[in-house]
Motif scaffolding. Structure first.
Motif, PDB file in Angstrom:
ATOM      1  N   PHE A  84       0.827  -1.206   0.000  1.00 52.56           N
ATOM      2  CA  PHE A  84       0.000   0.000   0.000  1.00 52.56           C
ATOM      3  C   PHE A  84       0.861   1.256   0.000  1.00 52.56           C
ATOM      4  O   PHE A  84       0.603   2.215  -0.755  1.00 52.56           O
ATOM      5  CB  PHE A  84      -0.912  -0.023   1.226  1.00 52.56           C
ATOM      6  N   VAL A  85       1.887   1.283   0.837  1.00 53.30           N
ATOM      7  CA  VAL A  85       2.766   2.458   0.937  1.00 53.30           C
ATOM      8  C   VAL A  85       3.546   2.667  -0.355  1.00 53.30           C
ATOM      9  O   VAL A  85       3.676   3.802  -0.830  1.00 53.30           O
ATOM     10  CB  VAL A  85       3.714   2.309   2.145  1.00 53.30           C
ATOM     11  N   LEU A  86       4.058   1.609  -0.945  1.00 49.60           N
ATOM     12  CA  LEU A  86       4.794   1.741  -2.204  1.00 49.60           C
ATOM     13  C   LEU A  86       3.886   2.241  -3.327  1.00 49.60           C
ATOM     14  O   LEU A  86       4.287   3.080  -4.145  1.00 49.60           O
ATOM     15  CB  LEU A  86       5.424   0.397  -2.585  1.00 49.60           C
ATOM     16  N   PHE A  87       2.653   1.718  -3.372  1.00 49.43           N
ATOM     17  CA  PHE A  87       1.697   2.181  -4.385  1.00 49.43           C
ATOM     18  C   PHE A  87       1.394   3.669  -4.192  1.00 49.43           C
ATOM     19  O   PHE A  87       1.402   4.445  -5.158  1.00 49.43           O
ATOM     20  CB  PHE A  87       0.411   1.362  -4.298  1.00 49.43           C
ATOM     21  N   ASP A  88       1.148   4.070  -2.961  1.00 57.94           N
ATOM     22  CA  ASP A  88       0.856   5.476  -2.674  1.00 57.94           C
ATOM     23  C   ASP A  88       2.035   6.377  -2.999  1.00 57.94           C
ATOM     24  O   ASP A  88       1.859   7.502  -3.469  1.00 57.94           O
ATOM     25  CB  ASP A  88       0.487   5.651  -1.194  1.00 57.94           C
ATOM     26  N   LEU A  89       3.241   5.885  -2.723  1.00 55.15           N
ATOM     27  CA  LEU A  89       4.444   6.668  -2.992  1.00 55.15           C
ATOM     28  C   LEU A  89       4.551   7.034  -4.473  1.00 55.15           C
ATOM     29  O   LEU A  89       5.005   8.132  -4.815  1.00 55.15           O
ATOM     30  CB  LEU A  89       5.681   5.866  -2.556  1.00 55.15           C
ATOM     31  N   VAL A  90       4.122   6.130  -5.319  1.00 52.87           N
ATOM     32  CA  VAL A  90       4.159   6.387  -6.760  1.00 52.87           C
ATOM     33  C   VAL A  90       2.899   7.129  -7.223  1.00 52.87           C
ATOM     34  O   VAL A  90       2.984   8.190  -7.853  1.00 52.87           O
ATOM     35  CB  VAL A  90       4.309   5.064  -7.549  1.00 52.87           C
ATOM     36  N   TYR A  91       1.744   6.597  -6.876  1.00 60.73           N
ATOM     37  CA  TYR A  91       0.474   7.090  -7.422  1.00 60.73           C
ATOM     38  C   TYR A  91       0.164   8.528  -6.988  1.00 60.73           C
ATOM     39  O   TYR A  91      -0.117   9.400  -7.829  1.00 60.73           O
ATOM     40  CB  TYR A  91      -0.655   6.156  -6.999  1.00 60.73           C
TER      41      TYR A  91
END
Length: 221
Positions: free
Chosen positions: A95-102
């Motif tokens: 979730f954190v990695l996705f948010d970091l990009v998105y």
């Protein structure tokens, strides 16, 4: 951990943060440093380097706050989720990695800009986390892999938030690498200091018992 080893961890992490930020700052601001070197402005060069190291001390303290907060959260997570805690951590990492990009791409990308630079930062964090977690698991046991990866990814990104919100290119890297290195250092040295503390306590107990026996031994007088 004994107070002496905790103090040792605190000050060595400060040094790691200061030195790392000085080196990273020298690389990130190379154009400025190169000009100062060309002009032989050594005093100005030294003052900037000292400033960078001072900033590194702040990054180090932030890293240590995140580390000890995670130790508390980890114990709390084990108590609440029990055997599911590792699965919860994996979901939070994704979730954190996705948010970091998105979210960064949606907030800061200009029209027609590639997503690759935003993806690249997440990849750097993930690779650093995987490498550190692998070393931690090898040094201790395989159960340490997921918690170590969670700390290196999730906690690092949380500590990194102030600069992520500004999105200034040089500051992104200036803060990221010291945080990663300070976090990795604390994580990899923790079990060694804990073991050292246990040995010191055992030695202290032996000395106390020896002193008690010596006091109980009757005098020859």
């Amino acid at each position: 951990m004994t107070s002496r080893n905790w103090v040792h961890l605190f000050f060595t992490t400060l040094v790691v943060g200061a030195v790392t930020t000085g080196v990273v700052g020298f690389i990130v601001r190379w154009d400025e440093f190169q000009q100062l070197l060309s002009d032989f402005s050594m005093m100005e060069l030294l003052s900037i380097l000292l400033w960078l190291m001072g900033v590194g001390l702040i990054f180090s303290i932030l890293s240590q706050m995140g580390f000890f907060a995670y130790l508390t959260v980890h114990r709390f997570g084990l108590g609440v989720f029990k055997s599911l805690w590792n699965a919860v951590q994996v979901i939070l990492i994704a979730f954190v990695l996705f948010d970091l990009v998105y979210f960064r791409f949606n907030s800061f990308a200009e029209k027609g800009e590639s997503i690759l630079p935003y993806l690249g930062l997440a990849v750097i964090v993930l690779i650093a986390g995987l490498v550190t977690a692998f070393i931690k698991a090898k040094q201790t046991n395989k159960d340490a892999f997921i918690p170590a990866l969670f700390f290196m990814v999730v906690v690092t990104v949380i500590e990194w938030v102030p600069v992520l919100q500004v999105n200034e290119h040089s500051w992104l890297y200036l803060m990221l690498f010291p945080l990663l290195i300070c976090n990795a250092y604390q994580l990899l040295v923790l079990h060694k200091l804990n073991q050292k503390s246990i040995e010191e306590r055992k030695a202290l107990d032996r000395n106390v018992k020896a002193n008690k026996k010596a006091q109980k031994k009757p005098s020859n007088a």
